[in-house]
Motif scaffolding. Structure first.
Motif, mmCIF file in Angstrom:
data_model
loop_
_atom_site.group_PDB
_atom_site.id
_atom_site.type_symbol
_atom_site.label_atom_id
_atom_site.label_comp_id
_atom_site.label_asym_id
_atom_site.label_seq_id
_atom_site.Cartn_x
_atom_site.Cartn_y
_atom_site.Cartn_z
ATOM 1 N N THR A 61 0.843 -1.188 0.000
ATOM 2 C CA THR A 61 0.000 0.000 0.000
ATOM 3 C C THR A 61 0.883 1.245 0.000
ATOM 4 O O THR A 61 1.807 1.355 0.807
ATOM 5 C CB THR A 61 -0.907 0.018 1.253
ATOM 6 O OG1 THR A 61 -1.708 -1.163 1.252
ATOM 7 C CG2 THR A 61 -1.790 1.255 1.277
ATOM 8 N N LYS A 62 0.559 2.175 -0.873
ATOM 9 C CA LYS A 62 1.332 3.420 -0.960
ATOM 10 C C LYS A 62 0.930 4.377 0.165
ATOM 11 O O LYS A 62 -0.253 4.593 0.423
ATOM 12 C CB LYS A 62 1.074 4.086 -2.312
ATOM 13 C CG LYS A 62 1.864 5.347 -2.545
ATOM 14 C CD LYS A 62 1.554 5.862 -3.943
ATOM 15 C CE LYS A 62 2.271 7.116 -4.287
ATOM 16 N NZ LYS A 62 1.981 7.528 -5.678
ATOM 17 N N VAL A 63 1.945 4.946 0.836
ATOM 18 C CA VAL A 63 1.708 5.923 1.888
ATOM 19 C C VAL A 63 1.762 7.329 1.305
ATOM 20 O O VAL A 63 0.852 8.122 1.489
ATOM 21 C CB VAL A 63 2.748 5.805 3.024
ATOM 22 C CG1 VAL A 63 2.547 6.895 4.064
ATOM 23 C CG2 VAL A 63 2.693 4.433 3.662
ATOM 24 N N ARG A 64 2.849 7.635 0.611
ATOM 25 C CA ARG A 64 2.995 8.971 0.054
ATOM 26 C C ARG A 64 4.113 9.044 -0.969
ATOM 27 O O ARG A 64 4.945 8.162 -1.047
ATOM 28 C CB ARG A 64 3.196 10.017 1.142
ATOM 29 C CG ARG A 64 4.505 9.884 1.887
ATOM 30 C CD ARG A 64 4.678 10.920 2.982
ATOM 31 N NE ARG A 64 4.773 12.251 2.423
ATOM 32 C CZ ARG A 64 4.363 13.344 3.060
ATOM 33 N NH1 ARG A 64 3.824 13.255 4.251
ATOM 34 N NH2 ARG A 64 4.489 14.531 2.515
ATOM 35 N N ASP A 116 15.350 17.482 -8.612
ATOM 36 C CA ASP A 116 14.211 16.641 -8.964
ATOM 37 C C ASP A 116 14.330 15.205 -8.458
ATOM 38 O O ASP A 116 14.327 14.257 -9.228
ATOM 39 C CB ASP A 116 14.010 16.659 -10.483
ATOM 40 C CG ASP A 116 12.544 16.481 -10.848
ATOM 41 O OD1 ASP A 116 11.692 16.662 -9.968
ATOM 42 O OD2 ASP A 116 12.266 16.153 -12.008
ATOM 43 N N ILE A 117 14.437 15.050 -7.143
ATOM 44 C CA ILE A 117 14.504 13.717 -6.531
ATOM 45 C C ILE A 117 13.155 13.403 -5.905
ATOM 46 O O ILE A 117 12.566 14.226 -5.207
ATOM 47 C CB ILE A 117 15.612 13.639 -5.473
ATOM 48 C CG1 ILE A 117 16.969 13.825 -6.147
ATOM 49 C CG2 ILE A 117 15.558 12.316 -4.711
ATOM 50 C CD1 ILE A 117 18.117 13.887 -5.191
ATOM 51 N N THR A 118 12.658 12.200 -6.164
ATOM 52 C CA THR A 118 11.368 11.763 -5.642
ATOM 53 C C THR A 118 11.580 10.654 -4.618
ATOM 54 O O THR A 118 12.413 9.777 -4.806
ATOM 55 C CB THR A 118 10.467 11.256 -6.783
ATOM 56 O OG1 THR A 118 10.264 12.329 -7.694
ATOM 57 C CG2 THR A 118 9.131 10.766 -6.268
ATOM 58 N N THR A 119 10.808 10.710 -3.534
ATOM 59 C CA THR A 119 10.810 9.665 -2.515
ATOM 60 C C THR A 119 9.387 9.136 -2.375
ATOM 61 O O THR A 119 8.435 9.910 -2.336
ATOM 62 C CB THR A 119 11.269 10.218 -1.150
ATOM 63 O OG1 THR A 119 12.590 10.736 -1.286
ATOM 64 C CG2 THR A 119 11.262 9.132 -0.090
ATOM 65 N N ASN A 156 1.041 13.283 5.825
ATOM 66 C CA ASN A 156 0.699 14.615 5.327
ATOM 67 C C ASN A 156 1.131 14.782 3.877
ATOM 68 O O ASN A 156 1.877 15.683 3.546
ATOM 69 C CB ASN A 156 1.341 15.676 6.223
ATOM 70 C CG ASN A 156 0.809 17.057 5.953
ATOM 71 O OD1 ASN A 156 -0.281 17.188 5.412
ATOM 72 N ND2 ASN A 156 1.574 18.068 6.297
ATOM 73 N N GLY A 157 0.667 13.875 3.022
ATOM 74 C CA GLY A 157 1.128 13.981 1.653
ATOM 75 C C GLY A 157 0.168 13.556 0.627
ATOM 76 O O GLY A 157 -0.879 13.150 0.671
#
Length: 142
Positions: free
Chosen positions: A80-83, A92-95, A141-142
């Motif tokens: 399950t995706k949290v955020r 431009d780094i994504t977490t 919070n995302g």
């Protein structure tokens, strides 16, 4: 600058993990089980879980905010995706943070699927024992 940004992202991930696995009742005794680092640019890797009341968390960091993860599985079971958070230009780094309650015990494959593979990506999967087996996420919070 990139080193500083990675430290910021690592701090964010650690705080997120602590919120994710905090016990909801005083009786819970959460303990660290294991952690696996996928290595650079690898989408499929083995992670071993042992114990009871398990929780698996998978974090992903990649360098293209235009790409995204379409799914993560452990032993073919969807997480399950949290955020998802992106720093934006110029780096431009994504977490992304994903989790699975009650993952299968033993060595199993974590598989991460992207819309298209970013040129630089890394995944870390800590697991915990003694975690709540329902409603593990208090807030995000995302």
């Amino acid at each position: 600058m990139i080193k500083k940004l990675y430290k910021y992202i690592a701090s964010f991930v650690i705080v997120g993990l602590l919120i994710l696995v905090m016990p909801k009742t005083a009786e819970a005794a959460i303990a660290f089980d294991s952690v696996t680092d996928s290595g650079a640019n690898i989408n499929s890797f083995s992670h071993t879980t042992t114990g009871s009341n398990l929780l698996l968390v998978v974090t992903a960091q990649y360098n293209d905010g235009n790409e995204s993860i379409t799914g993560i599985t452990y032993n073919s079971v969807a997480l399950t995706k949290v955020r998802r958070d992106t720093t934006g230009a110029p780096v431009d780094i994504t977490t992304e943070i994903w989790y699975l309650i009650a993952p299968a015990s033993g060595a199993n494959t974590v598989a991460v699927t992207y819309t298209a593979n970013p040129t630089q990506r890394r995944h870390v999967s800590p697991s915990f024992t003694g975690a709540a087996q329902s409603s593990v996420l208090d807030a995000q919070n995302g």
